[in-house]
Every structure is written in C-alpha cells, then in structure tokens.
Design an enzyme around this catalytic site. Structure first.
Site, PDB file in Angstrom:
ATOM      1  N   ASP A  10       4.607  13.015  -3.885  1.00 49.57           N
ATOM      2  CA  ASP A  10       3.972  11.965  -3.108  1.00 49.57           C
ATOM      3  C   ASP A  10       5.014  10.849  -2.998  1.00 49.57           C
ATOM      4  O   ASP A  10       5.960  10.791  -3.792  1.00 49.57           O
ATOM      5  CB  ASP A  10       2.719  11.485  -3.866  1.00 49.57           C
ATOM      6  CG  ASP A  10       2.117  10.269  -3.213  1.00 49.57           C
ATOM      7  OD1 ASP A  10       1.900  10.295  -1.988  1.00 49.57           O
ATOM      8  OD2 ASP A  10       1.877   9.272  -3.929  1.00 49.57           O
ATOM      9  N   ASP A  12       4.287   6.980  -1.866  1.00 51.63           N
ATOM     10  CA  ASP A  12       3.831   5.649  -2.287  1.00 51.63           C
ATOM     11  C   ASP A  12       3.323   5.685  -3.729  1.00 51.63           C
ATOM     12  O   ASP A  12       2.334   6.358  -4.026  1.00 51.63           O
ATOM     13  CB  ASP A  12       2.679   5.172  -1.383  1.00 51.63           C
ATOM     14  CG  ASP A  12       3.090   5.026   0.075  1.00 51.63           C
ATOM     15  OD1 ASP A  12       4.210   4.562   0.337  1.00 51.63           O
ATOM     16  OD2 ASP A  12       2.283   5.362   0.962  1.00 51.63           O
ATOM     17  N   GLY A  47      -3.511   7.549  -1.725  1.00 53.89           N
ATOM     18  CA  GLY A  47      -3.494   8.860  -1.078  1.00 53.89           C
ATOM     19  C   GLY A  47      -4.431   8.989   0.108  1.00 53.89           C
ATOM     20  O   GLY A  47      -4.396   9.981   0.836  1.00 53.89           O
ATOM     21  N   ARG A  50      -5.062   5.533   6.336  1.00 55.12           N
ATOM     22  CA  ARG A  50      -5.270   4.122   6.686  1.00 55.12           C
ATOM     23  C   ARG A  50      -6.710   3.840   7.111  1.00 55.12           C
ATOM     24  O   ARG A  50      -7.356   2.917   6.635  1.00 55.12           O
ATOM     25  CB  ARG A  50      -4.303   3.756   7.821  1.00 55.12           C
ATOM     26  CG  ARG A  50      -4.112   2.272   8.021  1.00 55.12           C
ATOM     27  CD  ARG A  50      -3.159   2.027   9.173  1.00 55.12           C
ATOM     28  NE  ARG A  50      -1.883   2.725   8.975  1.00 55.12           N
ATOM     29  CZ  ARG A  50      -0.980   2.939   9.946  1.00 55.12           C
ATOM     30  NH1 ARG A  50      -1.210   2.494  11.165  1.00 55.12           N
ATOM     31  NH2 ARG A  50       0.135   3.609   9.685  1.00 55.12           N
ATOM     32  N   SER A 117       1.130   8.984   4.481  1.00 54.56           N
ATOM     33  CA  SER A 117       1.521   7.782   5.229  1.00 54.56           C
ATOM     34  C   SER A 117       2.263   8.089   6.523  1.00 54.56           C
ATOM     35  O   SER A 117       3.174   8.916   6.554  1.00 54.56           O
ATOM     36  CB  SER A 117       2.414   6.903   4.358  1.00 54.56           C
ATOM     37  OG  SER A 117       2.943   5.849   5.120  1.00 54.56           O
ATOM     38  N   ASN A 119       4.059   5.848   7.722  1.00 60.60           N
ATOM     39  CA  ASN A 119       5.274   5.047   7.546  1.00 60.60           C
ATOM     40  C   ASN A 119       6.290   5.735   6.628  1.00 60.60           C
ATOM     41  O   ASN A 119       7.321   5.152   6.299  1.00 60.60           O
ATOM     42  CB  ASN A 119       4.926   3.683   6.941  1.00 60.60           C
ATOM     43  CG  ASN A 119       4.138   2.809   7.911  1.00 60.60           C
ATOM     44  OD1 ASN A 119       4.630   2.481   8.991  1.00 60.60           O
ATOM     45  ND2 ASN A 119       2.907   2.454   7.564  1.00 60.60           N
ATOM     46  N   ASP A 171       0.403  10.042  -7.904  1.00 60.89           N
ATOM     47  CA  ASP A 171      -0.158   8.900  -8.643  1.00 60.89           C
ATOM     48  C   ASP A 171      -1.634   8.707  -8.281  1.00 60.89           C
ATOM     49  O   ASP A 171      -2.262   7.778  -8.785  1.00 60.89           O
ATOM     50  CB  ASP A 171       0.601   7.603  -8.328  1.00 60.89           C
ATOM     51  CG  ASP A 171       0.353   7.135  -6.910  1.00 60.89           C
ATOM     52  OD1 ASP A 171       0.339   7.974  -5.991  1.00 60.89           O
ATOM     53  OD2 ASP A 171       0.151   5.923  -6.717  1.00 60.89           O
TER      54      ASP A 171
HETATM   55  C1  BG6 Z   1      -0.734   6.889   1.170  1.00 60.81           C
HETATM   56  C2  BG6 Z   1      -1.118   5.666   0.388  1.00 60.81           C
HETATM   57  O1  BG6 Z   1       0.512   7.357   0.726  1.00 60.81           O
HETATM   58  O2  BG6 Z   1      -0.641   6.583   2.554  1.00 60.81           O
HETATM   59  C3  BG6 Z   1      -2.395   5.058   0.945  1.00 60.81           C
HETATM   60  O3  BG6 Z   1      -1.316   6.019  -0.975  1.00 60.81           O
HETATM   61  C4  BG6 Z   1      -2.227   4.797   2.435  1.00 60.81           C
HETATM   62  O4  BG6 Z   1      -2.656   3.860   0.249  1.00 60.81           O
HETATM   63  C5  BG6 Z   1      -1.836   6.080   3.149  1.00 60.81           C
HETATM   64  O5  BG6 Z   1      -3.449   4.294   3.004  1.00 60.81           O
HETATM   65  C6  BG6 Z   1      -1.606   5.868   4.644  1.00 60.81           C
HETATM   66  O6  BG6 Z   1      -0.490   5.038   4.816  1.00 60.81           O
HETATM   67  P1  BG6 Z   1      -0.033   4.384   6.175  1.00 60.81           P
HETATM   68  O7  BG6 Z   1       1.354   3.881   5.843  1.00 60.81           O
HETATM   69  O8  BG6 Z   1      -0.024   5.460   7.215  1.00 60.81           O
HETATM   70  O9  BG6 Z   1      -0.994   3.286   6.493  1.00 60.81           O
HETATM   71 MG    MG Z   2       0.624   7.683  -3.930  1.00 62.65          MG
END
Ligand code: BG6
Ligand code: MG
Length: 216
Positions: A10, A12, A47, A50, A117, A119, A171
């Site tokens: 993972d 984040d 995890g 959004r 994510s 991002n 995590d």
């Molecule tokens: C996960 C995070 O990796 O990504 C979450 O643990 C988050 O907290 C999810 O909401 C989506 O992320 P993003 O960057 O697409 O908003």
């Molecule tokens: Mg995580």
C-alpha cells in the site's frame, strides 16, 4: 522465513506518511462544514476511496447534501490534499523504507504498489519512486476500492504471480480485509498492526526483512 515471489505495498501510510495529509485535508473540509472529525475516524478511512470516505464523514452531519455538493466537497478536499503533496520531495522517503525495499529486491522479490489513491503516481514521482516498482496499480485503474481485493489481484496479475505467492503490506484494516478476500498473506503496520487477520504484525517497516524472501 516464508518465500514470497511478489510483495505488494500500500502507499499512503506504508511507503510514505501521506495518511496524515489525508487527515489534515479532510479535517479542513469537516471544520468548514461544522462536522466532527478526529484521528480515530480518520483511521476508518484508511484504504477507502475518496467518495466513500466523504460519505462516511457526512454520516456525522445533520444536513443532507446533493450529489453535486458532494462532488464539490470531494474536489475541495483533493485540492487541499494536493497542496500538501506539492511540498513532498525524495527526502520524504525514509532510508528505512528504501533500504528495506532494495534488500527485498536483492533477495529476488518483485515489488508492486497497490493503492486506492488516484494521486498515487504523483506521490511516487514526488518521492523519487516513479520508475522503481515492477508494477503500480492505483485508484484510477480499479472499480472497487479496499476492502474489495481488486487492486491487489490486479497488481499480482501485473507481476505475473498468483495471490498465494504474494505478500500484501498494509496500514489499513480495509486493506488487510482486501488481502484476505483476495487470498493473499498480509503484514499489518501502524493502525493495521492490531488487525488479527494479518499473518504478520510489524512494529517497523524493516521487520519485513525477517518475514519475506524469495526462492527465485
Ligand atoms: C488511500 C487512502 O490510499 O487512498 C485513503 O488510504 C484515500 O485515505 C484513498 O481516501 C483515495 O485517495 P485519493 O488520493 O484518490 O483521494
Ligand atoms: Mg494506507
């Protein structure tokens, strides 16, 4: 020590501390909307995508919002979050994480990222890991976020291995559940360290060196 051909990380809260940036960005939005939000609630968002995260936060609001308002809130949170990400640099990748991953690779393991994510690629670029992994699967390539196993199944497929040959490092409780549902062994770090369904519970990232190797 168990043999794993692939290790799926993972991002984040495992490879870097962006879980705290998610918290700060959600907190700013929740404060603006007068909704109670704290670190404990943030742990439940680990995890989770959004939009699903936003819906969980809005459960604490007395107001009912339209889909258009919700999209605007999700965008607003992402703008706060992206603002925090621009400060990141290769210095935000800890030596412990990098050295551990290098050592696992030297033992013959293939390494992948499996993140919910959208991002993720931007973050990997910021911390100098844009070209490091053998496979990267992120939130823009999946339909269902964790606890659905899709992201890990796709990552294993991209590595060319079966789930039983891969270890997932997480995590998030949602991430460990995704690993279990997908047929993967898992290692829990941070919040997921108290998750009883993880095969390994690690106090630090470098402890991976005592659980994983590869016979390749
Ligand atoms: C996960 C995070 O990796 O990504 C979450 O643990 C988050 O907290 C999810 O909401 C989506 O992320 P993003 O960057 O697409 O908003
Ligand atoms: Mg995580």
């Amino acid at each position: 020590m168990k043999q794993y051909k692939g290790i799926i990380f993972d991002l984040d809260g495992v490879i870097c501390f962006t879980d705290q940036y998610h918290y700060l960005a959600w907190k700013k939005l929740a404060d603006r909307l007068n909704i109670y939000f704290d670190q404990e609630m943030n742990n439940r968002l680990r995890g989770v995508s959004r939009m699903d995260s936003l819906n969980l936060i809005l459960q604490n609001s007395k107001k009912v919002y339209t889909d258009a308002e919700k999209s605007a809130f999700a965008k607003e949170k992402n703008e706060y979050y992206r603002g925090l990400l621009t400060r990141m640099s290769p210095e935000d990748l800890s030596g412990e994480v990098k050295n551990t991953m290098d050592a696992l690779r030297e033992r013959g393991c293939k390494l992948a990222v499996g993140s919910s994510s959208k991002n993720a690629r931007y973050i990997l670029e910021r911390i100098g890991l844009a070209h490091y992994f053998d496979a990267v699967v992120d939130g823009s390539q999946i339909r269902h976020s964790k606890p659905n196993p899709e992201v890990f199944l796709f990552a294993a497929q991209r590595l060319g291995f079966l789930p039983q040959d891969c270890l997932v490092v997480e995590d998030a409780f949602a991430g460990i559940e995704a690993a279990v549902r997908g047929g993967f062994d898992s290692a829990g770090l941070g919040d997921a360290r108290s998750c009883s369904s993880a095969q390994y519970r690690l106090a630090k990232f470098s402890e991976l060196l005592s659980v994983a190797s590869s016979e390749q």
